[in-house]
Write an enzyme that holds these catalytic residues in place. Structure first.
Site, PDB file in Angstrom:
ATOM      1  CB  THR A 161      -0.880   0.381   1.707  1.00  0.00           C
ATOM      2  OG1 THR A 161      -0.409  -0.153   2.472  1.00  0.00           O
ATOM      3  CG2 THR A 161      -1.741  -1.164   1.347  1.00  0.00           C
ATOM      4  CD  GLN A 209      10.255   3.238  -2.945  1.00  0.00           C
ATOM      5  OE1 GLN A 209      11.465   2.174  -3.110  1.00  0.00           O
ATOM      6  NE2 GLN A 209      10.676   4.361  -3.277  1.00  0.00           N
ATOM      7  CE  LYS A 223      -3.616   3.047   3.577  1.00  0.00           C
ATOM      8  NZ  LYS A 223      -3.095   3.312   3.106  1.00  0.00           N
ATOM      9  CB  ILE A 267      13.225  -4.577  -0.951  1.00  0.00           C
ATOM     10  CG1 ILE A 267      13.079  -5.811  -2.061  1.00  0.00           C
ATOM     11  CG2 ILE A 267      14.028  -2.730  -2.159  1.00  0.00           C
ATOM     12  CD1 ILE A 267      13.441  -6.091  -2.906  1.00  0.00           C
ATOM     13  CD  GLU A 297      29.556  -4.021  -2.616  1.00  0.00           C
ATOM     14  OE1 GLU A 297      29.080  -3.214  -3.417  1.00  0.00           O
ATOM     15  OE2 GLU A 297      28.626  -3.379  -1.628  1.00  0.00           O
ATOM     16  CG  HIS A 309      26.297  -0.913  -0.670  1.00  0.00           C
ATOM     17  ND1 HIS A 309      26.560  -2.054  -1.800  1.00  0.00           N
ATOM     18  CD2 HIS A 309      24.981  -0.540  -0.796  1.00  0.00           C
ATOM     19  CE1 HIS A 309      25.775  -1.924  -2.261  1.00  0.00           C
ATOM     20  NE2 HIS A 309      25.386  -0.995  -2.697  1.00  0.00           N
TER      21      HIS A 309
END
Lengths: 294, 379
Positions: free
Chosen positions: A17, A20, A43, A96, A212, A250
């Site tokens: 909702t 993103q 919701k 994510i 990395e 990072h």
């Protein structure tokens, strides 16, 4: 075949909702991913882009048979969102969200390992996972990946994951699955987990690994490749010129106390028989050579 | 985020650990006044984000106020591994009977917390680790369980601390673990942890690194953030919320994503040049972010050319191109810009940029050719 996800994977989005979540949820659905549910306790009963919203993951799983969760919850809520997903019964959790406190990550990594050993966590702070043509969970732009294989990709960095997919597409090489494990200090899924799965996947014939600076995950992966892998690997490590003591964006990317340098990682990988490129383009070209020789 | 010693001690004191009374001084007079209030003898200690302060002459014992004046004068302005001393900690001196080492950090390989304890304190732990590794007792702690008192006792026993130090150490170490977890530290270190001649276990130094990701649940971090030592460029970028690290070269770098930004710095190097910075603008390459990024780079006098390296994943190339054009209207750029734009909507993005191309704005097809061009322009 693909690893961790396929065309049967059904995904519930925690945070569908939000701006993103709704945006990427829609893109993932348009790609062909089975986006079956979203969650938001306030919701429940509503819909986002035609996808039903449930109060929590348990209810979403019961109603839709979701097998994976994708988390777009702000950092402060990720710890409880991960546990809610695991308790809800999904097999795969893709987190994510970036900026999750390291102590939270260390806690839920060990909590999952102990109480939910069969649940796989990907991330946090990762672009997600895509099996081109089958399933795309997260924020990877699907069109830059060519379906079919024979290459599997595993990467610690988001944009370099896209770059890797793109380099392979430029060389007309397909990808079985591309896994972004994320750039944080405690990733739920490691390079080795992915290498092991790619080694076992009959359709994946070679693997491209993007690492990395920081930590020792690449060195550990090199050890695994040396002892356990039969499939060829090409690699690139970002941060050759990074100065010690400075975090390069990072949370995990830092050279400290002389540890975690790109040079050491590249040497360990080369020693394990990996074709190591000096930049993403070179790593892509090396993979093209490998694919020609398969 | 690294804390100064005095901030680390305030942080530790908040969790109930025994530290010495002390005050901060920025001038010699303030140092003397602080020593007067605390009562001599005191220690005069340089406050910098660097180890090896003692060896560099940055930590001195002062028996009286004249000695405080002398040492403060010598230490202020001292360069310790590139860090110039601007603040001092004036602290009541302790009678040291014995020195130990204690720390907690995350073991990224084991994915567990790692505690290290040694009866050889006051020296660099890296040296102990190389010369006398058995003198370091290690404990791996599952974050779900935490550090139990029983485990802590076993650990102290394994370190073979003298009997007089056991009870005090068990207490301090448990508090140190609590501070590490509840305070969201990446690392906490006490070197030395001392046994005083009065038989008390006491924290004589504090090294603390906090996890910036946890700032939202720690309002107290703000005071530490305001004292972070940043160069002018880094301070400007930080104010704009940009992920920026200053480097020594002449090619300004802007990229989207930390990995791509690192990689861009690398390819500039491979093309025979050197990057002036690492700058990750993240996913939102809009005009505001691009303007801020270009402004920060443009204000760096060392920059001779600018390399913008964008790979549109979800970030759209056409929006990036519009952002660049809008940013160039807002900011007068002194150096030529080389752009490499790939990925989502890159074709549209290139079309938008095409009419603007010239001596000030150039476009290259690949990351490598763009790097070469930027390096040539910087020469």
């Amino acid at each position: 075949m693909s690893i961790f996800v396929d065309e049967n994977t059904k995904v519930v989005y925690q945070g569908l909702t939000g701006s993103q979540g709704s945006y990427y949820g829609r893109l993932n659905a348009e790609y062909g991913t089975q986006v079956v549910a979203g969650t938001n306790p306030r919701k429940a009963g509503t819909e986002v882009n035609g996808v039903p919203i449930f109060a929590n993951v348990v209810e979403a799983v019961e109603a839709t048979g979701a097998t994976a969760s994708c988390i777009f919850i702000p950092a402060a809520g990720v710890k409880s969102a991960v546990m809610e997903a695991a308790e809800g019964g999904v097999e795969l959790i893709v987190a994510i969200t970036e900026g999750v406190p390291a102590h939270d990550e260390a806690w839920f990594f060990n909590k999952l390992k102990r109480d939910f050993p069969n649940v796989r966590l990907l991330g946090p702070n990762c672009p997600g996972i895509i099996s081109p043509g089958k399933c795309n969970i997260g924020i990877t732009a699907g069109h830059i990946a060519k379906p079919g294989g024979p290459v599997g990709i595993v990467s610690r960095s988001g944009t370099l994951t896209y770059q890797a997919l793109y380099e392979l597409k430029q060389n007309d090489i397909g990808v079985t699955t591309c896994v972004g494990i994320g750039g944080d200090p405690v990733p739920g899924t490691s390079f080795i987990d992915c290498l092991e799965a790619f080694e076992a996947d009959p359709e994946t014939k070679a693997v491209m690994m993007i690492g990395e600076i920081g930590g020792s995950a690449e060195e550990e992966a090199a050890e695994f490749i040396k002892n356990r892998m039969t499939k060829p690997v090409s690699s690139y490590i970002a941060g050759v010129t990074a100065p010690p003591g400075k975090k390069m964006g990072h949370a995990g990317a830092i050279v400290s106390g002389g540890k975690g340098t790109a040079a050491a990682k590249m040497a360990a990988l080369a020693d394990a028989g990996v074709s190591v490129g000096n930049n993403p383009t070179e790593a892509g070209e090396l993979m093209a050579e490998i694919v020609v020789g398969l | 985020m690294d804390l100064f010693e005095h901030q680390g001690k305030e942080f530790f004191a908040h969790y109930g650990m025994p530290v010495s009374p002390g005050e901060i001084a920025f001038t010699v007079d303030e140092a003397v006044a602080a020593a007067q209030r605390l009562g001599t003898p005191v220690m005069v200690k340089a406050q910098v984000h660097a180890g090896g302060r003692g060896k560099a002459g940055g930590v001195k014992f002062a028996a009286d106020l004249d000695a405080v004046r002398e040492h403060a004068g010598n230490i202020l302005g001292l360069d310790i591994k590139g860090h110039v001393v601007k603040r001092l900690l004036i602290e009541q001196a302790s009678d040291i009977a014995d020195e130990y080492y204690a720390s907690f950090t995350l073991d990224r390989s084991a994915k567990l917390h790692l505690g290290m304890l040694s009866r050889q304190g006051g020296v660099e732990i890296e040296t102990v680790a190389v010369e006398n590794p058995e003198a370091i007792a290690k404990i791996w702690i599952d974050p779900v369980d935490g550090l139990t008192e029983a485990a802590c006792r076993d650990w102290v026993a394994a370190a073979e601390l003298p009997a007089a130090a056991v009870e005090g150490s068990v207490d301090v170490l448990q508090k140190l673990y609590t501070a590490y977890v509840q305070g969201d530290a990446d690392m906490v270190e006490i070197n030395p942890l001392i046994l005083t001649e009065q038989g008390k276990v006491h924290v004589l130094d504090a090294k603390v690194t906090l996890d910036g990701n946890s700032e939202y649940r720690h309002p107290e971090y703000e005071q530490y953030d305001s004292t972070q030592v940043r160069d002018e460029r880094e301070a400007a970028a930080h104010a704009h919320g940009l992920q920026y690290v200053g480097l020594d070269g002449t090619v300004g770098v802007i990229a989207n994503g930390a990995g791509l930004a690192m990689s861009t710095v690398d390819v500039v190097n491979q093309a025979g040049g050197q990057a002036a910075n690492f700058l990750d603008i993240g996913g939102g390459a809009n005009a505001d972010v691009m303007s801020a990024a270009l402004e920060v780079i443009n204000n760096d006098p060392a920059v001779k050319s600018i390399f913008i390296n964008i790979f549109g994943g979800i970030t759209r190339g056409d929006l990036v191109a519009e952002g660049i054009i809008e940013a160039m209207k807002r900011v007068e750029i002194d150096s030529p810009i080389v752009i490499r734009l790939d990925g989502t909507n890159a074709v549209e993005g290139r079309r938008i940029l095409e009419p603007r191309l010239g001596d000030g704005l150039m476009m290259e097809d690949t990351m490598l050719s763009a790097a070469r061009r930027a390096v040539e322009l910087a020469e």
